[in-house]
Design a protein around this motif. Structure first.
Motif, PDB file in Angstrom:
ATOM      1  N   VAL A 103      75.223 -57.394 -62.445  1.00 48.57           N
ATOM      2  CA  VAL A 103      74.365 -56.240 -62.209  1.00 48.57           C
ATOM      3  C   VAL A 103      74.787 -55.633 -60.869  1.00 48.57           C
ATOM      4  O   VAL A 103      74.920 -56.343 -59.858  1.00 48.57           O
ATOM      5  CB  VAL A 103      72.876 -56.637 -62.181  1.00 48.57           C
ATOM      6  CG1 VAL A 103      72.009 -55.409 -61.873  1.00 48.57           C
ATOM      7  CG2 VAL A 103      72.467 -57.248 -63.492  1.00 48.57           C
ATOM      8  N   GLU A 104      75.004 -54.327 -60.875  1.00 47.21           N
ATOM      9  CA  GLU A 104      75.487 -53.628 -59.693  1.00 47.21           C
ATOM     10  C   GLU A 104      74.387 -53.554 -58.630  1.00 47.21           C
ATOM     11  O   GLU A 104      73.286 -53.051 -58.890  1.00 47.21           O
ATOM     12  CB  GLU A 104      75.929 -52.201 -60.066  1.00 47.21           C
ATOM     13  CG  GLU A 104      77.113 -52.125 -61.000  1.00 47.21           C
ATOM     14  CD  GLU A 104      78.413 -52.456 -60.299  1.00 47.21           C
ATOM     15  OE1 GLU A 104      78.466 -52.402 -59.059  1.00 47.21           O
ATOM     16  OE2 GLU A 104      79.393 -52.801 -60.995  1.00 47.21           O
ATOM     17  N   GLY A 105      74.691 -54.044 -57.412  1.00 47.41           N
ATOM     18  CA  GLY A 105      73.894 -53.821 -56.215  1.00 47.41           C
ATOM     19  C   GLY A 105      72.619 -54.616 -56.092  1.00 47.41           C
ATOM     20  O   GLY A 105      71.829 -54.355 -55.175  1.00 47.41           O
ATOM     21  N   VAL A 106      72.312 -55.553 -56.979  1.00 48.15           N
ATOM     22  CA  VAL A 106      71.085 -56.346 -56.866  1.00 48.15           C
ATOM     23  C   VAL A 106      71.431 -57.802 -57.108  1.00 48.15           C
ATOM     24  O   VAL A 106      72.502 -58.129 -57.651  1.00 48.15           O
ATOM     25  CB  VAL A 106      70.009 -55.880 -57.868  1.00 48.15           C
ATOM     26  CG1 VAL A 106      69.566 -54.447 -57.594  1.00 48.15           C
ATOM     27  CG2 VAL A 106      70.502 -56.026 -59.292  1.00 48.15           C
ATOM     28  N   PRO A 107      70.511 -58.707 -56.772  1.00 43.51           N
ATOM     29  CA  PRO A 107      70.766 -60.111 -57.079  1.00 43.51           C
ATOM     30  C   PRO A 107      70.955 -60.326 -58.574  1.00 43.51           C
ATOM     31  O   PRO A 107      70.335 -59.654 -59.407  1.00 43.51           O
ATOM     32  CB  PRO A 107      69.514 -60.823 -56.552  1.00 43.51           C
ATOM     33  CG  PRO A 107      69.002 -59.939 -55.474  1.00 43.51           C
ATOM     34  CD  PRO A 107      69.290 -58.544 -55.923  1.00 43.51           C
ATOM     35  N   GLN A 108      71.829 -61.281 -58.863  1.00 47.42           N
ATOM     36  CA  GLN A 108      72.201 -61.506 -60.257  1.00 47.42           C
ATOM     37  C   GLN A 108      71.126 -62.291 -61.003  1.00 47.42           C
ATOM     38  O   GLN A 108      70.347 -63.044 -60.422  1.00 47.42           O
ATOM     39  CB  GLN A 108      73.529 -62.248 -60.321  1.00 47.42           C
ATOM     40  CG  GLN A 108      74.666 -61.515 -59.636  1.00 47.42           C
ATOM     41  CD  GLN A 108      74.869 -60.119 -60.190  1.00 47.42           C
ATOM     42  OE1 GLN A 108      75.089 -59.948 -61.383  1.00 47.42           O
ATOM     43  NE2 GLN A 108      74.804 -59.111 -59.321  1.00 47.42           N
ATOM     44  N   GLY A 109      71.140 -62.039 -62.322  1.00 48.78           N
ATOM     45  CA  GLY A 109      70.220 -62.756 -63.187  1.00 48.78           C
ATOM     46  C   GLY A 109      70.923 -63.869 -63.916  1.00 48.78           C
ATOM     47  O   GLY A 109      71.898 -64.446 -63.440  1.00 48.78           O
ATOM     48  N   SER A 123      66.992 -60.422 -66.104  1.00 50.31           N
ATOM     49  CA  SER A 123      67.102 -59.902 -64.740  1.00 50.31           C
ATOM     50  C   SER A 123      66.747 -60.964 -63.704  1.00 50.31           C
ATOM     51  O   SER A 123      65.878 -61.806 -63.932  1.00 50.31           O
ATOM     52  CB  SER A 123      66.188 -58.688 -64.574  1.00 50.31           C
ATOM     53  OG  SER A 123      64.831 -59.084 -64.777  1.00 50.31           O
ATOM     54  N   GLY A 124      67.433 -60.870 -62.520  1.00 46.72           N
ATOM     55  CA  GLY A 124      67.100 -61.761 -61.421  1.00 46.72           C
ATOM     56  C   GLY A 124      65.977 -61.196 -60.575  1.00 46.72           C
ATOM     57  O   GLY A 124      65.138 -61.943 -60.055  1.00 46.72           O
ATOM     58  N   VAL A 125      65.938 -59.862 -60.409  1.00 39.59           N
ATOM     59  CA  VAL A 125      64.866 -59.181 -59.679  1.00 39.59           C
ATOM     60  C   VAL A 125      64.355 -58.043 -60.564  1.00 39.59           C
ATOM     61  O   VAL A 125      65.056 -57.560 -61.455  1.00 39.59           O
ATOM     62  CB  VAL A 125      65.359 -58.624 -58.320  1.00 39.59           C
ATOM     63  CG1 VAL A 125      65.722 -59.765 -57.374  1.00 39.59           C
ATOM     64  CG2 VAL A 125      66.520 -57.683 -58.498  1.00 39.59           C
ATOM     65  N   ASP A 126      63.143 -57.590 -60.286  1.00 38.70           N
ATOM     66  CA  ASP A 126      62.573 -56.509 -61.093  1.00 38.70           C
ATOM     67  C   ASP A 126      63.239 -55.183 -60.740  1.00 38.70           C
ATOM     68  O   ASP A 126      63.649 -54.957 -59.591  1.00 38.70           O
ATOM     69  CB  ASP A 126      61.065 -56.406 -60.836  1.00 38.70           C
ATOM     70  CG  ASP A 126      60.322 -57.655 -61.276  1.00 38.70           C
ATOM     71  OD1 ASP A 126      60.914 -58.456 -62.025  1.00 38.70           O
ATOM     72  OD2 ASP A 126      59.159 -57.820 -60.858  1.00 38.70           O
ATOM     73  N   VAL A 127      63.303 -54.310 -61.754  1.00 30.31           N
ATOM     74  CA  VAL A 127      63.800 -52.967 -61.506  1.00 30.31           C
ATOM     75  C   VAL A 127      62.637 -52.150 -60.938  1.00 30.31           C
ATOM     76  O   VAL A 127      61.515 -52.226 -61.438  1.00 30.31           O
ATOM     77  CB  VAL A 127      64.370 -52.345 -62.795  1.00 30.31           C
ATOM     78  CG1 VAL A 127      63.325 -52.260 -63.892  1.00 30.31           C
ATOM     79  CG2 VAL A 127      64.937 -50.958 -62.531  1.00 30.31           C
ATOM     80  N   GLY A 160      63.005 -46.418 -61.186  1.00 28.95           N
ATOM     81  CA  GLY A 160      64.392 -46.664 -60.809  1.00 28.95           C
ATOM     82  C   GLY A 160      65.213 -47.169 -61.972  1.00 28.95           C
ATOM     83  O   GLY A 160      64.755 -47.261 -63.119  1.00 28.95           O
ATOM     84  N   SER A 161      66.461 -47.536 -61.685  1.00 30.62           N
ATOM     85  CA  SER A 161      67.374 -48.015 -62.710  1.00 30.62           C
ATOM     86  C   SER A 161      68.405 -48.939 -62.085  1.00 30.62           C
ATOM     87  O   SER A 161      68.702 -48.853 -60.878  1.00 30.62           O
ATOM     88  CB  SER A 161      68.078 -46.854 -63.417  1.00 30.62           C
ATOM     89  OG  SER A 161      68.872 -46.124 -62.491  1.00 30.62           O
ATOM     90  N   VAL A 162      68.968 -49.815 -62.887  1.00 26.87           N
ATOM     91  CA  VAL A 162      70.065 -50.698 -62.494  1.00 26.87           C
ATOM     92  C   VAL A 162      71.066 -50.737 -63.635  1.00 26.87           C
ATOM     93  O   VAL A 162      70.706 -50.484 -64.791  1.00 26.87           O
ATOM     94  CB  VAL A 162      69.574 -52.124 -62.159  1.00 26.87           C
ATOM     95  CG1 VAL A 162      68.717 -52.130 -60.909  1.00 26.87           C
ATOM     96  CG2 VAL A 162      68.834 -52.736 -63.334  1.00 26.87           C
ATOM     97  N   ALA A 163      72.352 -51.050 -63.301  1.00 25.35           N
ATOM     98  CA  ALA A 163      73.412 -51.066 -64.304  1.00 25.35           C
ATOM     99  C   ALA A 163      73.861 -52.491 -64.559  1.00 25.35           C
ATOM    100  O   ALA A 163      74.329 -53.187 -63.637  1.00 25.35           O
ATOM    101  CB  ALA A 163      74.582 -50.209 -63.855  1.00 25.35           C
ATOM    102  N   LEU A 164      73.694 -52.909 -65.811  1.00 22.43           N
ATOM    103  CA  LEU A 164      74.216 -54.201 -66.246  1.00 22.43           C
ATOM    104  C   LEU A 164      75.600 -53.956 -66.835  1.00 22.43           C
ATOM    105  O   LEU A 164      75.749 -53.189 -67.786  1.00 22.43           O
ATOM    106  CB  LEU A 164      73.311 -54.840 -67.296  1.00 22.43           C
ATOM    107  CG  LEU A 164      73.884 -56.039 -68.050  1.00 22.43           C
ATOM    108  CD1 LEU A 164      74.139 -57.215 -67.094  1.00 22.43           C
ATOM    109  CD2 LEU A 164      72.963 -56.451 -69.189  1.00 22.43           C
ATOM    110  N   ARG A 165      76.642 -54.609 -66.278  1.00 26.19           N
ATOM    111  CA  ARG A 165      77.994 -54.457 -66.778  1.00 26.19           C
ATOM    112  C   ARG A 165      78.526 -55.812 -67.254  1.00 26.19           C
ATOM    113  O   ARG A 165      78.075 -56.867 -66.787  1.00 26.19           O
ATOM    114  CB  ARG A 165      78.904 -53.877 -65.707  1.00 26.19           C
ATOM    115  CG  ARG A 165      78.564 -52.423 -65.382  1.00 26.19           C
ATOM    116  CD  ARG A 165      79.600 -51.781 -64.495  1.00 26.19           C
ATOM    117  NE  ARG A 165      79.291 -50.364 -64.276  1.00 26.19           N
ATOM    118  CZ  ARG A 165      80.061 -49.532 -63.588  1.00 26.19           C
ATOM    119  NH1 ARG A 165      81.191 -49.982 -63.015  1.00 26.19           N
ATOM    120  NH2 ARG A 165      79.720 -48.269 -63.441  1.00 26.19           N
TER     121      ARG A 165
END
Length: 221
Positions: free
Chosen positions: A166-172, A185-189, A193-198
């Protein structure tokens, strides 16, 4: 004189009848009356009795009227025959045209509400591809006013998962399976907001058979 036989007296019956002709007439009348009663009795015995006590119809006697006193039929009066009604000479009365029942106001349907977007959804896209594999992305979007956790699941027809992040946040946590993987997820979105899972996938089509975020199908497929 006393010793001489007496001559027989002649019978007075025929002489009396011959001297009284009205007796003959009276006897004839009596005989005729008796015959008439006998004939009437025989006729009544032959005539059929009326059924159920019905009284035989009485035939009216013809009445002789003065032709001069009979009313002269006027030209306007027409003879009426049984079963026929007199024809009206004037124009028929005008009947008001029947109006169709007025339709009420059209039924108003409640406005259809657009389906609300899911609280947390995902949008799928391919970031980069090559001969043996590709890098895919699921953009996790939080449409609520509070932070949310999420779980993404992807299923491909074969191949294997190389890595995910996951870009820019702690990993899940990623749990790969046979042609699929699940990422929690490791942390809540954050809210709004939004987060990118790659992830990198090898030897599979770039279009997954299934892509969901919290059970809701991803867009962009």
């Amino acid at each position: 004189m006393s010793g001489m036989p007496r001559a027989p007296r002649p019978s007075r019956g025929p002489v009396a009848i011959a001297s009284s002709p009205w007796i003959v007439v009276l006897a004839g009348v009596v005989v005729m009356v008796v015959l008439v009663f006998v004939a009437l009795g025989a006729y009544r015995g032959r005539s059929p009795a009326p059924d159920d006590g019905a009284v035989p119809p009485v035939v009216p006697l013809p009445q002789v009227t003065d032709p001069a006193a009979a009313p002269t039929p006027s030209r306007s009066s027409a003879a009426l025959l049984p079963g026929l009604s007199p024809r009206a000479t004037g124009s028929p009365p005008s009947t008001p045209a029947s109006r169709p029942p007025s339709a009420g106001p059209p039924a108003t349907r409640p406005p259809t509400r657009a389906p609300e977007p899911p609280a947390v959804g995902g949008r799928y896209r391919v970031v980069q591809s090559w001969d043996s594999g590709f890098i895919g992305e699921v953009l996790i979007v939080n449409a609520t006013r509070e932070s949310r956790d999420w779980t993404a699941r992807l299923d491909y027809a074969g191949g294997r998962l190389v890595t995910s992040w996951v870009e820019g946040v702690p990993q899940g946590t990623a749990r790969p399976g046979d042609g699929s993987f699940t990422y929690t997820s490791g942390v809540d979105v954050p809210a709004g907001g939004s987060v990118a899972l790659r992830f990198e996938w090898q030897r599979a089509s770039t279009t997954p058979r299934e892509c969901t975020v919290d059970g809701v199908r991803c867009s962009g497929l």
